[in-house]
Scaffold this active site. Structure first.
Site: not given
Ligand code: 13P
Length: 253
Positions: A9, A11, A94, A96, A166, A172, A213
């Site tokens: 992803n 983003k 997601h 976010e 997640e 992150g 992560s």
């Molecule tokens: P990270 O791998 O940067 O922690 O993000 C995970 C994520 O949100 C994947 O959709």
């Protein structure tokens, strides 16, 4: 046996030009790795260019979002049919999008229905916040997200869904869940919730990824767990060696 699936992803990262140079190297590194489904999810503007580059490889392409309506006056949105022109997968719900863009379980559900009706594989994200984790509400939260987000899905299509667990506190932050903790959430809550909706046999067929992560260094810890069928990778999916390492770890027999 469920085939592991590793999705990157990206983003809101990479211009078209940057995407091209990353995918050029990634497709070289990844194209001959067998035993794992690989998906890249760049931002919308890069989908056309990346889809052309992935022609003739087994690497799949996914969008990071879609709208549920077919077309019309929805400024700034992208319809399922537009996504399906380029993609085989789409990330839905997601954290976010839930946190910053008002995505509710009800909207997630509409999007999952829309994606399935266009032959897309939804990667449906669930996971608890830090506060919910600390107050012991993980099970309750992910069960609600599954039962509302996947409500009224045709059980005949459900086996093709992908769920990504997640935990928001792990995204992150560099503070990944332990493999054991993530596996327990899948075993105790997510797969049972899927079984409640679709029956035990279908629930066993649905792939469930871990995300938060994930790196090349910790990937084995997740992929050695019996319930975890791959990863949804954020930051590390933007780095050639990291993403290659994660894909290779998932491909191990
Ligand atoms: P990270 O791998 O940067 O922690 O993000 C995970 C994520 O949100 C994947 O959709």
């Amino acid at each position: 046996m469920r085939t592991p699936i590793v999705a990157g992803n990206w983003k809101m990262n990479k211009t078209v030009e940057e995407a091209r140079s990353l995918v050029l190297e990634m497709s070289r590194n990844l194209r001959d790795i067998k035993g794992v489904e690989i998906v890249l999810c760049p931002p919308f503007p890069a989908l056309l260019a990346v889809s052309a580059m992935l022609q003739g490889t087994d690497i799949g392409l996914g969008a990071q979002n879609l709208h549920w309506e077919e077309k019309g006056a929805f400024t700034g949105e992208v319809s399922p049919g537009m996504v399906a022109e380029f993609c085989q997968y789409v990330i839905i719900g997601h954290s976010e999008r839930r946190a910053y863009f008002g995505e509710t379980d009800e909207k997630v559900n509409r999007k999952v229905h829309a994606a399935l009706s266009h032959g897309l594989t939804p990667i449906v994200c669930v996971g608890e916040t830090e506060n919910e984790y600390e107050s012991g509400r993980t099970g309750e939260v992910v069960r609600r997200q599954i039962s509302l987000g996947l409500a009224n899905i045709d059980p005949a299509k459900a086996a093709g869904l992908v769920v990504a667990y997640e935990p928001v506190w792990a995204i992150g932050t560099g503070k990944a869940s332990s493999g054991e903790n993530a596996n327990a959430v899948l075993a105790d809550h997510i797969r049972p919730a899927l079984a409640g909706l679709f029956g035990a046999e279908t629930a066993q067929a649905i792939r469930i990824q871990y995300g938060g992560s994930v790196t090349a260094a910790n990937a084995d810890e997740f992929f050695s767990q019996p319930e975890i069928d791959g990863a949804l990778v954020g930051g590390a999916s933007l780095k050639l060696d990291e993403f290659t390492g994660i894909v290779k770890a998932a491909a191990k027999p």
